[in-house]
Design a protein around this motif. Structure first.
Motif, PDB file in Angstrom:
ATOM      1  N   MET A 256       0.836  -1.202   0.000  1.00  0.00           N
ATOM      2  CA  MET A 256       0.000   0.000   0.000  1.00  0.00           C
ATOM      3  C   MET A 256       0.868   1.249   0.000  1.00  0.00           C
ATOM      4  SD  MET A 256      -2.968  -1.059   2.761  1.00  0.00           S
ATOM      5  CE  MET A 256      -3.698   0.583   2.771  1.00  0.00           C
ATOM      6  N   LEU A 257       1.919   1.223   0.805  1.00  0.00           N
ATOM      7  CA  LEU A 257       2.816   2.378   0.898  1.00  0.00           C
ATOM      8  C   LEU A 257       3.457   2.684  -0.446  1.00  0.00           C
ATOM      9  CD1 LEU A 257       4.468   4.419   2.665  1.00  0.00           C
ATOM     10  CD2 LEU A 257       6.146   2.568   2.948  1.00  0.00           C
ATOM     11  N   PHE A 258       3.982   1.663  -1.114  1.00  0.00           N
ATOM     12  CA  PHE A 258       4.770   1.897  -2.330  1.00  0.00           C
ATOM     13  C   PHE A 258       3.911   2.020  -3.591  1.00  0.00           C
ATOM     14  CE2 PHE A 258       8.100   0.357   0.501  1.00  0.00           C
ATOM     15  CZ  PHE A 258       9.091   1.286   0.232  1.00  0.00           C
ATOM     16  N   THR A 259       2.606   1.779  -3.480  1.00  0.00           N
ATOM     17  CA  THR A 259       1.716   1.982  -4.624  1.00  0.00           C
ATOM     18  C   THR A 259       0.791   3.175  -4.440  1.00  0.00           C
ATOM     19  OG1 THR A 259       0.032   0.498  -3.701  1.00  0.00           O
ATOM     20  CG2 THR A 259       1.696  -0.478  -5.171  1.00  0.00           C
ATOM     21  N   GLY A 260       0.743   3.730  -3.210  1.00  0.00           N
ATOM     22  CA  GLY A 260      -0.184   4.818  -2.943  1.00  0.00           C
ATOM     23  C   GLY A 260      -1.614   4.364  -2.755  1.00  0.00           C
ATOM     24  N   ALA A 261      -1.852   3.057  -2.595  1.00  0.00           N
ATOM     25  CA  ALA A 261      -3.208   2.536  -2.412  1.00  0.00           C
ATOM     26  C   ALA A 261      -3.778   3.001  -1.078  1.00  0.00           C
ATOM     27  CB  ALA A 261      -3.199   1.009  -2.479  1.00  0.00           C
ATOM     28  N   GLN A 262      -5.058   3.370  -1.072  1.00  0.00           N
ATOM     29  CA  GLN A 262      -5.710   3.841   0.140  1.00  0.00           C
ATOM     30  C   GLN A 262      -6.426   2.719   0.891  1.00  0.00           C
ATOM     31  OE1 GLN A 262      -5.248   7.121   1.246  1.00  0.00           O
ATOM     32  NE2 GLN A 262      -3.769   6.873  -0.423  1.00  0.00           N
ATOM     33  N   SER A 263      -6.613   1.578   0.249  1.00  0.00           N
ATOM     34  CA  SER A 263      -7.272   0.441   0.888  1.00  0.00           C
ATOM     35  C   SER A 263      -6.474  -0.820   0.624  1.00  0.00           C
ATOM     36  CB  SER A 263      -8.689   0.270   0.342  1.00  0.00           C
ATOM     37  OG  SER A 263      -9.251  -0.962   0.795  1.00  0.00           O
ATOM     38  N   ILE A 264      -6.425  -1.698   1.619  1.00  0.00           N
ATOM     39  CA  ILE A 264      -5.714  -2.960   1.458  1.00  0.00           C
ATOM     40  C   ILE A 264      -6.349  -3.807   0.357  1.00  0.00           C
ATOM     41  CG2 ILE A 264      -7.027  -4.258   3.180  1.00  0.00           C
ATOM     42  CD1 ILE A 264      -4.343  -5.500   4.091  1.00  0.00           C
ATOM     43  N   ARG A 265      -7.645  -3.585   0.076  1.00  0.00           N
ATOM     44  CA  ARG A 265      -8.303  -4.350  -0.984  1.00  0.00           C
ATOM     45  C   ARG A 265      -7.712  -4.046  -2.355  1.00  0.00           C
ATOM     46  NH1 ARG A 265     -12.528  -2.482   2.162  1.00  0.00           N
ATOM     47  NH2 ARG A 265     -13.697  -4.061   3.302  1.00  0.00           N
ATOM     48  N   ASP A 266      -7.156  -2.839  -2.509  1.00  0.00           N
ATOM     49  CA  ASP A 266      -6.614  -2.459  -3.811  1.00  0.00           C
ATOM     50  C   ASP A 266      -5.383  -3.269  -4.186  1.00  0.00           C
ATOM     51  OD1 ASP A 266      -8.538  -0.511  -4.235  1.00  0.00           O
ATOM     52  OD2 ASP A 266      -7.370   1.052  -3.250  1.00  0.00           O
ATOM     53  N   ILE A 267      -4.686  -3.830  -3.189  1.00  0.00           N
ATOM     54  CA  ILE A 267      -3.455  -4.551  -3.500  1.00  0.00           C
ATOM     55  C   ILE A 267      -3.573  -6.042  -3.173  1.00  0.00           C
ATOM     56  CG2 ILE A 267      -1.880  -2.591  -3.494  1.00  0.00           C
ATOM     57  CD1 ILE A 267      -2.332  -4.778  -0.467  1.00  0.00           C
ATOM     58  N   ILE A 268      -4.813  -6.513  -2.989  1.00  0.00           N
ATOM     59  CA  ILE A 268      -5.086  -7.948  -2.876  1.00  0.00           C
ATOM     60  C   ILE A 268      -5.847  -8.358  -4.124  1.00  0.00           C
ATOM     61  CG2 ILE A 268      -6.340  -9.729  -1.594  1.00  0.00           C
ATOM     62  CD1 ILE A 268      -5.829  -8.143   0.943  1.00  0.00           C
ATOM     63  N   TYR A 269      -5.371  -9.373  -4.805  1.00  0.00           N
ATOM     64  CA  TYR A 269      -6.005  -9.753  -6.065  1.00  0.00           C
ATOM     65  C   TYR A 269      -7.480 -10.081  -5.887  1.00  0.00           C
ATOM     66  CZ  TYR A 269      -1.714  -9.711  -8.818  1.00  0.00           C
ATOM     67  OH  TYR A 269      -0.594  -9.308  -9.506  1.00  0.00           O
ATOM     68  N   PHE A 270      -7.816 -10.840  -4.843  1.00  0.00           N
ATOM     69  CA  PHE A 270      -9.206 -11.221  -4.616  1.00  0.00           C
ATOM     70  C   PHE A 270      -9.548 -11.006  -3.144  1.00  0.00           C
ATOM     71  CE2 PHE A 270      -7.693 -13.792  -8.199  1.00  0.00           C
ATOM     72  CZ  PHE A 270      -8.604 -13.387  -9.170  1.00  0.00           C
TER      73      PHE A 270
END
Length: 530
Positions: free
Chosen positions: A486-500
């Motif tokens: 999340m930190l290195f992609t700028g994602a605001q939700s953990i769901r954004d960096i989990i495939y499913f």
């Protein structure tokens, strides 16, 4: 009668097989051109290579394949894993092919193409089609955005924006939204960078059991299951810690594991019940040794994913991973950030500590120990201020059952958590190697469990036995890789960096159970996992 569900425009478009597409498939099969009969399509290059290597490929006959992302004859936009490209179906040179495309090809279909690479009048690169074949038919309408020009300016309309559909139908999100693909690609770069660094400094990667008799190594409620053949009640692991420290006892002096762990608790923007955890352990080192490893590890991740030592957050803040991190004792941080409302002497007995917590907006009735209150004060007062990389040290004894006591201050432990951009990203100990001390800690946790604490650490007799054989001084560290991503992609939700990500089951078609909302995102209270 069940209540009618009001579908969004996107849900309506994606809710059923498109009858016209099914008709086209039946016609293709009747003509002996079943697209699903193709088992393979040999490509001589990918679409991205045409743009990158056009000077070499221009005039060359190539074979490509991809999903149809735009359909504005004579051009078809295609996409594959390498990126986007286009093919040109000339009405003059390939009338039969253009007629075939008009009659049978839709957005989302997969086509295989052969043709010559050339430059268009607008200066772009394309493949002039000499043969084209449908190799898979999309029976549902994909929500590709519509691109058009108004007064000479590019306009984009539609696309897949509904958050619930994006998470539930991630396979659609990935081919429609390029940003989603890039975020998830970077997420896996983080994992690869961790392995690269640890392998380079001679750590051994291992695998330990996911199904365990006792869920140890963290304060969390486990998922429970039954081993049918052996009639054993078992759990999904909540941590990797104790098996890895058993390997330290066994003589493997530098060891790590990257694995899925499971914590039966709430979901929020930072937590998911199933997540990827890194834990590493090294013999003959301590908490400061772990700090050195963590600083170097994050610098390597930043260089791998970002291409330098500086990470720029979405708000423009720059984090410099080439610099040493601040090292801040927890009690000092609470005093510094309380604005004079709390002094350290208040945090020595339970009643005065509860009063201090109430003054800053915490709920003292939820806490049963001074250590728990100190950690809650750290969460309320200090954590939001920790934007630059920081180690919070000197955790309370009561909340750290696996960390060595701090010499001279036995109410504190040799433990740190690392914080970046206001989020906790890792946890480390100078590990306990005294079996008598560890036995006492486990007994204290057993007492808390008997009093009703569902997250108290279970008593692990085999781990005590392992320590009784002798374990060298050891440092250990663990971090959730999803949160680091999340930190290195700028994602605001953990769901954004989990495939499913975890989703509630979809409601039966045409019904809406009483009291339920249309949304099926999981949003119970926050937990400690992920």
């Amino acid at each position: 009668m069940p209540e009618e569900i009001e579908l969004t425009e996107e849900e309506s478009a994606m809710s059923a097989i498109h009858p016209d597409r099914l008709r086209k498939l039946e016609a293709l099969r009747a003509n002996g051109r079943d697209p699903f009969a193709h088992e393979r399509w040999d490509r001589t290059c990918q679409l991205g290579e045409i743009r990158e290597k056009h000077e070499v490929l221009v005039g060359t006959v190539v074979t490509v394949a991809g999903r149809v992302s735009s359909l504005r004859l004579p051009f078809l936009g295609l996409q594959d894993a390498s990126g986007d490209g286009q093919v040109f179906v000339s009405k003059d040179d390939a009338t039969a092919i253009q007629d075939y495309v008009k009659e049978f090809v839709d957005l989302g279909d997969f086509v295989g193409v052969e043709g010559e690479v050339f430059q268009t009048q607008k200066g772009d690169w394309a493949v002039r089609v000499t043969s084209l074949e449908l190799i898979a038919k999309a029976l549902r309408q994909p929500p590709f955005p519509k691109v058009y020009y108004k007064n000479g300016e590019k306009q984009v309309k539609g696309g897949l924006k509904d958050v619930e559909i994006r998470y539930r139908q991630r396979y659609v999100d990935l081919f429609v939204n390029r940003d989603a693909r890039e975020v998830l690609r970077k997420r896996m770069q983080v994992t690869r960078a961790v392995r690269e660094y640890l392998d380079s400094v001679d750590y051994l990667e291992v695998e330990t059991p996911v199904l365990v008799m006792d869920a140890t190594g963290a304060a969390a409620r486990p998922f429970n299951t039954l081993h049918n053949a052996e009639k054993l009640e078992m759990h999904l692991r909540i941590s990797l810690e104790l098996p890895l420290k058993r390997l330290i006892v066994g003589g493997i002096e530098k060891v790590y594991e990257i694995g899925r762990v499971f914590r039966n608790e709430g979901v929020d923007s930072d937590h998911n019940p199933e997540f990827t955890l890194l834990e590493l352990y090294e013999a003959y080192t301590n908490l400061e040794g772990m700090m050195d490893i963590v600083e170097k590890l994050f610098r390597h991740i930043c260089n791998t994913v970002i291409g330098g030592d500086i990470l720029t957050l979405p708000d423009g803040t720059e984090l410099d991973f080439s610099k040493p991190w601040r090292r801040l004792p927890m009690l000092q941080g609470i005093e510094e950030n309380s604005g004079g409302r709390i002094v350290r002497s208040e945090l020595l007995d339970l009643e005065s500590a509860k009063a201090a917590l109430a003054r800053v907006g915490g709920d003292p009735e939820k806490e049963t120990t001074v250590g728990g209150i100190i950690e809650k004060l750290n969460e309320i007062l200090t954590e939001p201020t920790l934007i630059q990389p920081t180690f919070i040290t000197d955790f309370p004894y009561e909340t750290s059952p696996l960390a060595r006591k701090k010499p001279g201050e036995p109410h504190l432990t040799r433990r740190f958590e690392c914080y970046i951009a206001g989020r906790e990203t890792g946890n480390a100990f100078s590990e306990i190697n005294d079996p008598l001390d560890q036995k006492e800690r486990f007994e204290n946790q057993a007492g808390q469990a008997a009093a009703g604490d569902e997250e108290a650490h279970p008593y692990d007799a085999d781990y005590i036995r392992a320590l009784e054989y002798g374990m060298p001084p050891t440092g250990g560290f663990g971090m959730g890789l999803d949160r680091v991503a999340m930190l290195f992609t700028g994602a605001q939700s953990i769901r954004d960096i989990i495939y499913f990500p975890l989703m509630r089951p979809e409601n039966p078609p045409g019904s809406n159970p009483p009291g339920s909302a249309r949304s099926s995102l999981c949003h119970p209270p926050s937990g400690q996992g992920g």
